[in-house]
Design an enzyme around this catalytic site. Structure first.
Site, short mmCIF file in Angstrom:
data_model
loop_
_atom_site.label_atom_id
_atom_site.label_comp_id
_atom_site.label_asym_id
_atom_site.label_seq_id
_atom_site.Cartn_x
_atom_site.Cartn_y
_atom_site.Cartn_z
CD GLU A 29 -4.30 7.36 9.73
OE1 GLU A 29 -3.91 8.50 10.31
OE2 GLU A 29 -3.85 6.13 10.32
NE ARG A 72 -3.16 2.50 2.92
CZ ARG A 72 -3.39 3.39 3.90
NH1 ARG A 72 -2.60 3.02 4.91
NH2 ARG A 72 -3.62 4.44 3.81
CG HIS A 88 -1.15 8.88 3.69
ND1 HIS A 88 -1.04 7.53 4.16
CD2 HIS A 88 -0.60 9.54 4.93
CE1 HIS A 88 -0.67 7.34 5.19
NE2 HIS A 88 -0.38 8.22 5.85
CE1 TYR A 133 0.37 2.65 13.70
CE2 TYR A 133 -1.68 3.52 13.00
CZ TYR A 133 -0.39 2.98 12.79
OH TYR A 133 0.15 3.07 11.45
CG ASN A 137 -4.72 3.07 9.09
OD1 ASN A 137 -4.99 2.12 8.38
ND2 ASN A 137 -4.25 4.27 8.73
CD GLU A 172 -1.23 3.76 8.46
OE1 GLU A 172 -0.94 4.21 9.53
OE2 GLU A 172 -1.51 4.46 7.40
O1 IFM Z 1 3.04 7.61 10.14
C1 IFM Z 1 1.46 7.54 10.39
C2 IFM Z 1 0.84 7.22 9.09
O2 IFM Z 1 1.13 8.21 8.09
C3 IFM Z 1 -0.83 7.27 9.38
N1 IFM Z 1 -1.19 6.51 10.29
C4 IFM Z 1 -0.61 6.43 11.61
C5 IFM Z 1 1.15 6.40 11.39
C6 IFM Z 1 2.03 6.50 12.77
O3 IFM Z 1 1.66 7.78 13.17
#
Ligand code: IFM
Length: 455
Positions: free
Chosen positions: A168, A78, A123, A303, A301, A360
Site C-alpha cells: 500500500e 502472507r 509493510h 476494503y 487490497n 487483503e
Molecule cells: O491493518 C491494515 C493493514 O496493515 C493494511 N491494510 C489495511 C488493514 C486494515 O486497516
C-alpha cells in the site's frame, strides 16, 4: 434457495498479517527501532496510547500461530519482514543474523506444513536510522531498499517463491507524509509525492534484486485501490471523482503497467493546485522504465469504495446526492462488494496484469466472547461471503485471480486505531494473549475445505 459457488482447483486460500502489527518483541535479539516504535511513543498519536511493543507476541508464539493456520487449512500465508530486525541501522552497519534466523525458522516451519510463504518486504516499519537520514522523501532510500531486498532474498530466495515488495504505497505516502496520521507523521505535499515515487522506484529495483537471487520466484507489489463514484451527476462531482481516482489509483497503476504518470493529474491538477514544477524534480529520466519492470502479479487490497462530493462549490449549489452510503463496518468503512467486482473488471480491461491476488480483504467487527466464550461474528462472515462472491463472479468473467488472503489471522495492532479495531478471524485475549477462534474462523475453514462458498 441455497447455492454453491465453487472456486478453481488451484485457487490459493490464505491469510495475511504484518510484522509491526503482530510480532511485538520490539527490541529483541538486536532489532533496531522502526518509525512505528518511535511514533507510538508520541502522546495522542495512537488510540489509548497503544503500541506494538508486545502486540500478539507472535515473535515468541509463531509456532502456535502456524498451528492455527494449519488448522484453518490455508494454502498460503502472507507476512512481512521487519526491516530493522535485519538491518538495525538501516543500510549502514551489520546485518543482524538473528533477525534473518527468525524469518528463516518461520519459513521452514510453514513449508513443513505445506503452507506457502508470501513475503512482503515493506509493510510500513521503516528503520528509524533511515528516517533520520531523510526517509522516503530522499532518493538515497531507493538503494537502501534494494540492498535490503537483496539481503533478504539471498537468504530466503531458495525457499520463498512469492515476494511482494511494498504494501500500500498510497498509505505510506498519504497517511505518513500528507495527513500525518501514520508514522512518521508529516504533512507536506512535496514529501508525499516524493515518497510515493521513491517507493515505486525502489519497488522496480527490488524486483530485479529478488529475481537475481531467486530466478524462479514470482514477484509483485500490493496496492490498496479504492473505486470512486460521484455522489451526484454534477460536473463538479464527476471532476472530483476523476481526480480522486487519479491520485489514489492511477497514480500507482499507470507507472507500474503503462510506464507513465497520469498526465491529467500531473498537468491539470498537481501543478495547478498542490506543488510547483520544481517540486516534481525528484522524477528523473529513466525512473519510469525502472518502475514499470514487468511483474508476475498484482496484490490487491480491497476494503471499500469512496463516494465523492466536490468541495469546489458550496454544497447547497451542488446537485442533490444520488449515491448514498450503505451499511458500514465498525471502523466506519462502507460495505460494498460490488465495487470489488467492478474494480477487478476494470483492472482486466485497462491494464496488462498477468495475475491478481487479493492480498487483503476483511472487516473490523469488534464483538468479543459471549458468556460461553463463543465469538459469533456473523457480520464478518456475511462480509467475507459477499466479497468472495464478487471474486467468484470476476473469475467467471475472465479475471486472472489466483488467490484470496483474508485480513487477518488474528486481532492485532491496527495502527492509529491501536487495538480498538478487530479484523481477526481469531480473537486475542487482551491480558493473556490467548488465541480464541471466532465463528468466522470456522466458516473460513469450511470454505477452504470445500473450495466453495455456500450462499
Ligand atoms: O491493518 C491494515 C493493514 O496493515 C493494511 N491494510 C489495511 C488493514 C486494515 O486497516
Amino acid at each position: 434457495m441455497t447455492k454453491n459457488l465453487d472456486f478453481p482447483k488451484k485457487f490459493v486460500w490464505a491469510v495475511a498479517t504484518s510484522s509491526y502489527q503482530i510480532e511485538g518483541a520490539s527490541d529483541a535479539d538486536g532489532k533496531g527501532l522502526s518509525i512505528w516504535d518511535t511514533f507510538t511513543q508520541i502522546p495522542g498519536k495512537i488510540k489509548n496510547g497503544d503500541t506494538g511493543n508486545i502486540a500478539c507476541d507472535h515473535y515468541s508464539r509463531w509456532r502456535e500461530d502456524i498451528k492455527l493456520m494449519k488448522d484453518l487449512g490455508v494454502d498460503a500465508y502472507r507476512f512481512s519482514i521487519a526491516w530493522s530486525r535485519i538491518l538495525p541501522k538501516g543500510n549502514c552497519g551489520l546485518i543482524n543474523t538473528k533477525g534473518l534466523d527468525f524469518y528463516e525458522s518461520l519459513v521452514d516451519a510453514l513449508l513443513e506444513e505445506n503452507i506457502t510463504p508470501f513475503i512482503t518486504l515493506y509493510h510500513w516499519d521503516l528503520p528509524q536510522a533511515l528516517y533520520e537520514l531523510g526517509g522516503w522523501p530522499e532518493r538515497m532510500i531507493v538503494d537502501a531498499f534494494a540492498k535490503y531486498a537483496d539481503i533478504v532474498s539471498s537468504r530466503l530466495g531458495d525457499r520463498v517463491k512469492n515476494w511482494i515488495t511494498h504494501n500500500e504505497p498510497w498509505v505510506v505516502s498519504t497517511h505518513g507524509y500528507l495527513n500525518g496520521s501514520h508514522a512518521p507523521g508529516h504533512s507536506n505535499w512535496k514529501e508525499a509525492l516524493a515518497t510515493a515515487h521513491h517507493l515505486m522506484l525502489s519497488h522496480g529495483l527490488a524486483v530485479k534484486a529478488i529475481r537475481s537471487n531467486a530466478p524462479d520466484a514470482k514477484v509483485g507489489i500490493t496496492l490498496n485501490l479504492c473505486p470512486a463514484v460521484p455522489a451526484s451527476n454534477s460536473h463538479e462531482d464527476h471532476q472530483a471523482t476523476r481526480i480522486f481516482d487519479g491520485e489514489f489509483n492511477r497514480w500507482y497503476l499507470d507507472p507500474l503497467f503503462k510506464g507513465r504518470y497520469p498526465a491529467d493529474i500531473i498537468n491539470n491538477h498537481l501543478k495547478k493546485t498542490r506543488v510547483s514544477e520544481n517540486d516534481l524534480d525528484f522524477i528523473k529520466d529513466g525512473d519510469l522504465a525502472v518502475i514499470s519492470e514487468p511483474i508476475d502479479f498484482l496484490g490487491l487490497n480491497y476494503y471499500s469504495r469512496a463516494i465523492i462530493r466536490s468541495d469546489e462549490i458550496p454544497d447547497n449549489q451542488n446537485a442533490k446526492p444520488v449515491v448514498l452510503c450503505g451499511e458500514k463496518t465498525d471502523i466506519g468503512w462502507e460495505i460494498h462488494a460490488d465495487s470489488l467486482y467492478q474494480l477487478l473488471m476494470r483492472l482486466k480491461n485497462e491494464y496488462p496484469i498477468k495475475s491478481i491476488y487479493i492480498t487483503e480483504n476483511g472487516a473490523a467487527y469488534n464483538i468479543g466472547p459471549d458468556k460461553n466464550g463463543n465469538i459469533s461474528d456473523t457480520k464478518r462472515i456475511h462480509y467475507l461471503k459477499e466479497h468472495l462472491s464478487a471474486v467468484h463472479r470476476a473469475i467467471s468473467d475472465g479475471v486472472s485471480l489466483d488467490g484470496y488472503f483474508a485480513w487477518t489471522l488474528m486481532d492485532n495492532f491496527e495502527w492509529a486505531e491501536g487495538y480498538t479495531q478487530k479484523f481477526g478471524l481469531v480473537w486475542m485475549e487482551p491480558e493473556t494473549l490467548n488465541r480464541i477462534k471466532k465463528d468466522s474462523f470456522l466458516w473460513y475453514q469450511k470454505t477452504i475445505h470445500d473450495n466453495s462458498i455456500l450462499l
